[in-house]
Structure formats: structure tokens, C-alpha cells
Design a protein around this motif. Structure first.
Motif, PDB file in Angstrom:
ATOM      1  N   LEU A  61      -1.265  -6.458  -1.627  1.00 29.62           N
ATOM      2  CA  LEU A  61      -0.592  -6.162  -3.004  1.00 29.62           C
ATOM      3  C   LEU A  61       0.133  -4.879  -3.044  1.00 29.62           C
ATOM      4  O   LEU A  61       1.077  -4.782  -3.574  1.00 29.62           O
ATOM      5  CB  LEU A  61      -1.476  -6.657  -3.824  1.00 29.62           C
ATOM      6  CG  LEU A  61      -1.921  -7.879  -4.357  1.00 29.62           C
ATOM      7  CD1 LEU A  61      -2.917  -8.447  -5.166  1.00 29.62           C
ATOM      8  CD2 LEU A  61      -0.631  -8.824  -4.822  1.00 29.62           C
ATOM      9  N   GLU A  62      -0.545  -3.948  -2.647  1.00 25.84           N
ATOM     10  CA  GLU A  62      -0.070  -2.580  -2.321  1.00 25.84           C
ATOM     11  C   GLU A  62       1.037  -2.510  -1.719  1.00 25.84           C
ATOM     12  O   GLU A  62       2.010  -1.798  -1.818  1.00 25.84           O
ATOM     13  CB  GLU A  62      -1.062  -1.585  -1.935  1.00 25.84           C
ATOM     14  CG  GLU A  62      -2.201  -1.031  -3.095  1.00 25.84           C
ATOM     15  CD  GLU A  62      -1.440  -0.227  -4.086  1.00 25.84           C
ATOM     16  OE1 GLU A  62      -1.129   1.078  -3.688  1.00 25.84           O
ATOM     17  OE2 GLU A  62      -1.019  -0.491  -4.953  1.00 25.84           O
ATOM     18  N   ASN A  83     -11.126 -10.751   1.884  1.00 26.97           N
ATOM     19  CA  ASN A  83     -10.544 -11.367   0.688  1.00 26.97           C
ATOM     20  C   ASN A  83     -10.235 -10.632  -0.488  1.00 26.97           C
ATOM     21  O   ASN A  83      -9.430 -10.779  -1.313  1.00 26.97           O
ATOM     22  CB  ASN A  83     -11.482 -12.685   0.352  1.00 26.97           C
ATOM     23  CG  ASN A  83     -11.754 -13.664   1.360  1.00 26.97           C
ATOM     24  OD1 ASN A  83     -10.853 -13.431   2.488  1.00 26.97           O
ATOM     25  ND2 ASN A  83     -12.548 -14.332   1.380  1.00 26.97           N
ATOM     26  N   ILE A  84     -10.939  -9.520  -0.816  1.00 23.22           N
ATOM     27  CA  ILE A  84     -10.670  -8.466  -1.895  1.00 23.22           C
ATOM     28  C   ILE A  84     -10.066  -7.339  -1.503  1.00 23.22           C
ATOM     29  O   ILE A  84      -8.996  -7.055  -1.972  1.00 23.22           O
ATOM     30  CB  ILE A  84     -11.932  -8.152  -2.649  1.00 23.22           C
ATOM     31  CG1 ILE A  84     -12.666  -9.406  -3.228  1.00 23.22           C
ATOM     32  CG2 ILE A  84     -11.625  -7.341  -3.747  1.00 23.22           C
ATOM     33  CD1 ILE A  84     -14.153  -9.105  -4.080  1.00 23.22           C
ATOM     34  N   LEU A  85     -10.604  -6.589  -0.675  1.00 22.76           N
ATOM     35  CA  LEU A  85      -9.977  -5.137  -0.205  1.00 22.76           C
ATOM     36  C   LEU A  85      -8.668  -5.876   0.436  1.00 22.76           C
ATOM     37  O   LEU A  85      -7.609  -5.048   0.475  1.00 22.76           O
ATOM     38  CB  LEU A  85     -10.676  -4.628   0.687  1.00 22.76           C
ATOM     39  CG  LEU A  85     -10.275  -3.265   1.273  1.00 22.76           C
ATOM     40  CD1 LEU A  85      -9.883  -2.298   0.185  1.00 22.76           C
ATOM     41  CD2 LEU A  85     -11.314  -2.489   2.085  1.00 22.76           C
ATOM     42  N   GLY A  86      -8.845  -6.699   1.441  1.00 21.29           N
ATOM     43  CA  GLY A  86      -7.733  -7.069   2.382  1.00 21.29           C
ATOM     44  C   GLY A  86      -6.381  -7.336   1.359  1.00 21.29           C
ATOM     45  O   GLY A  86      -5.368  -7.035   1.507  1.00 21.29           O
ATOM     46  N   SER A  87      -6.684  -8.165   0.222  1.00 26.69           N
ATOM     47  CA  SER A  87      -5.964  -8.712  -0.691  1.00 26.69           C
ATOM     48  C   SER A  87      -5.189  -7.450  -1.414  1.00 26.69           C
ATOM     49  O   SER A  87      -3.942  -7.542  -1.906  1.00 26.69           O
ATOM     50  CB  SER A  87      -6.455  -9.681  -1.578  1.00 26.69           C
ATOM     51  OG  SER A  87      -6.804 -10.884  -0.997  1.00 26.69           O
ATOM     52  N   PHE A  88      -6.005  -6.775  -1.723  1.00 24.65           N
ATOM     53  CA  PHE A  88      -5.600  -5.340  -2.376  1.00 24.65           C
ATOM     54  C   PHE A  88      -4.419  -4.541  -1.592  1.00 24.65           C
ATOM     55  O   PHE A  88      -3.686  -4.317  -2.080  1.00 24.65           O
ATOM     56  CB  PHE A  88      -6.652  -4.466  -2.720  1.00 24.65           C
ATOM     57  CG  PHE A  88      -6.363  -3.053  -3.487  1.00 24.65           C
ATOM     58  CD1 PHE A  88      -5.770  -2.968  -4.584  1.00 24.65           C
ATOM     59  CD2 PHE A  88      -6.313  -2.171  -2.524  1.00 24.65           C
ATOM     60  CE1 PHE A  88      -5.512  -1.585  -4.792  1.00 24.65           C
ATOM     61  CE2 PHE A  88      -6.034  -0.704  -2.792  1.00 24.65           C
ATOM     62  CZ  PHE A  88      -5.606  -0.531  -4.334  1.00 24.65           C
TER      63      PHE A  88
END
Length: 339
Positions: free
Chosen positions: A103-104, A95-100
Motif C-alpha cells: 500500500l505504501e 499479510n500485515i507488514l507486507g500489505s502495508f
């Protein structure tokens, strides 16, 4: 040339309905992505492009289009109702690294809009108040229990999306979701890491047999109940609207009492000539109550809920009869057989 919509998490129930609707419209080039349960052969027969994407892996995004992408819809993520046992690190990784990573991808390839599905647990402190919760409500979450790391991770993803809007101009649309009512042939979920049946699906199964139905706690306690096809409607409008940006509550703006819920299930699903006995159990705990303000969705998106509670039950019944999710259930069974 058609603009492209990338849907991450397309193999789940919400993603499936969204892909079906966008495909029917024929307005966009669709690239549908999943990490598991993705029936690629089914979508390819429909002329829809697919990609196996684990959003935790940055390199996986090399399989996606690099230009003319209008919007990325991120439904992909890890949530408690799909987690057997308890592995909180998965929330952080996905949920955090994947979302980052998502967004990248949006930044590098100049994606216009990023649409993210947020849990309504971010405003749990406003539940049971009897007041409509506005879309811009301040966070009020519960930092105890097995949902805590989950909602922390979802909030972090929202904050990342706001950063990418502020610094790079990627319009972030945050859709706050309560339970989305829908039909799939399987009805299990996980509660505290253990397999259980969804409450409303249990009621439906019992009503189909004409069995007694129980009303627990206070029968007047109500909540905002929204159908998957209204969720789909809001996403489609968020993609096309020039005004969409920020938080929107995926809801109806109206509350349905527990008694109305149970009696509605009996009315729609009882077999001909058999009526379920309604049993009141006031000693049992009452349901959680919540109501959401949808005025900005009406104004910005032109959203208007199409399904009231009885209408959504009738449509769910029709979906059951049509068996329209056989292709997904087939992929799901194939995935589980390999584990």
C-alpha cells in the motif's frame, strides 16, 4: 503508452491464470512478481517483465515501476494450506507488514487501484445457515484454532487498505475467496500443518481409476463452487471497471450438493466403460456449507459466472491433458531442490 498492472504472487495457481489471461488480452504492460517458484525465463520469452519481490522487504519495491501503474493485484501472502507446521508470526510479517509495504508503494507512486484477495473465513460464522452471504456481511470469524491468526492478519490488511482509500484515495477492491477449483499437477496442501491431498483432487484421482467414491455425511449439504477462470474474469473486470470498490464475493451465487459434486466427478473422470461405485457414509462428518451473493459484482463489474460445476470439471480435465503448467512446476521443483 500502455497502463501497467503489477501482479504480486504471480507464481501461484491464481496468479498464473491471471497473468495468462491479461497477457492474452494485450491491453496492459504486465509486471509479474513472485518470491519463489517464479519461472522468469518462461515469462521473459513471452515478453512479460518479472521481478523477484518479497513483500516483507520495503526495499524490494524499488524494482517496480514508478509511474503509470493502473492497478496492483496482491495475491501474495501466507496461508494455512501452504504452511508446513505452524509459524503464526509469518502471517503477521507477510499479510500485515507486507500489505502495508504494498500500500505504501501504491501511495508513493499514485497507483489508482489496489486489488486484494481475502479469505472467506472472515464470515465463517455465516456458514451452514443456508442463507446467501452478502458481500458487505459483518465479520464473524472463528478465533480458535490454527486459522485464527491467519484470518486476523488478513482482516488487518483489509483495514489498512480501507485507510489508504479514505486518506489517499486508492480504490481498494476486496475479493472474498472460498476454495477456488483449479488444476495443477500437484495436489497436496497442508491441514493443521501436515501434508494432505485436496479432497476434490483425491476424488478426481480415484474416479480416473474407476475406484469407488464415498459421500460423507449428509449428501444434500451444498456449497458455492467457483472455478479459477471465473476468479480471473472477476479480477480483470475489477481492474477495468470504474465502479469497482469494496467487497465482492468470488462465487457463482448457486450451491452444488455433495452428491452432485461426487457424481459429477465420476461422470467426467471415469474411464470409458468403468463407473465408480458410489458409497454413502452417513456416519462421517458432513462438509461445510456456504452460499454467496454476487449481485453487486454483476452490477458494478458486469460479472457473470461462465462455468457451472460440470463445465469446470470438463475444463479441468482439458487442462490436465494440455499440461499447460509445466513451466511453473519446473520452477517449483527447482526451488524445492535448493531448500
Amino acid at each position: 503508452m500502455k497502463e501497467t498492472i503489477v501482479i504480486l504472487g504471480a507464481s501461484g495457481t491464481l496468479g498464473t491464470y491471471l497473468v495468462d489471461e491479461l497477457s492474452k488480452m494485450g491491453q496492459y504492460r504486465l509486471v509479474v512478481c513472485g518470491n519463489r517458484n517464479l519461472n522468469e525465463a518462461y515469462y521473459q520469452r513471452l515478453g512479460i517483465e518479472t521481478a523477484k519481490i518479497d513483500i516483507r522487504q520495503k526495499a524490494a519495491f524499488e524494482a517496480l515501476p514508478t509511474s503509470n501503474v493502473k492497478a496492483v493485484v496482491q495475491i501474495a501472502g501466507v496461508m494455512p494450506s501452504r504452511m508446513e507446521g505452524y509459524e503464526p508470526s509469518l502471517y503477521l510479517e507477510t499479510n500485515i507488514l507486507g500489505s502495508f509495504n504494498v500500500l505504501e508503494y501504491c501511495r508513493v507512486h499514485n497507483v489508482e487501484k489496489y486489488i486484494f484477495t481475502q479469505s472467506h473465513s472472515d464470515v465463517a460464522g455465516f456458514w451452514n445457515t443456508g442463507k446467501a452471504i452478502p458481500p458487505d456481511a459483518s465479520r464473524r470469524l472463528n478465533l480458535k484454532g490454527d486459522h485464527a491468526v491467519y484470518i486476523i492478519s488478513k482482516n488487518a490488511a483489509v483495514d489498512l487498505s480501507e485507510h489508504y482509500f479514505q486518506d489517499f484515495g486508492i480504490k481498494n477492491v476486496i475479493l472474498r475467496l472460498p476454495t477456488i477449483y483449479s488444476y495443477r499437477s500437484f495436489s497436496e496442501m497442508y491441514v493443521d500443518g501436515r501434508r494432505a491431498i485436496m479432497a476434490y483432487r483425491f476424488l478426481i484421482d480415484e474416479a480416473k481409476k474407476g475406484s469407488p467414491l464415498e459421500i460423507w455425511g449428509d449428501p444434500t449439504i451444498s456449497k458455492d463452487i467457483v472455478y479459477v477462470k471465473d476468479f480471473t474474469q472477476m479480477v480483470v473486470k475489477a481492474i477495468s471497471s470504474e465502479n469497482s470498490r469494496g467487497f465482492y464475493n468470488v462465487a457463482t451465487g448457486k450451491a452444488t450438493s455433495l452428491e452432485e459434486q461426487v457424481r459429477g466427478v465420476a461422470k467426467v473422470f471415469n474411464p470409458t466403460g468403468r463407473s465408480s461405485e458410489i458409497i454413502y457414509r452417513p456416519e462421517k462428518p458432513s462438509q461445510t456449507s456456504y452460499l454467496y451473493d454476487i449481485e453487486n459484482a454483476k452490477k458494478d463489474l458486469g460479472y457473470e459466472p461462465k462455468y457451472n460445476y460440470l463445465q469446470l470439471l470438463e475444463d479441468m480435465k482439458l487442462e490436465m491433458e494440455l499440461g499447460r503448467f509445466e513451466h511453473i512446476d519446473e520452477a517449483r521443483l527447482n526451488y524445492k531442490s535448493k531448500q
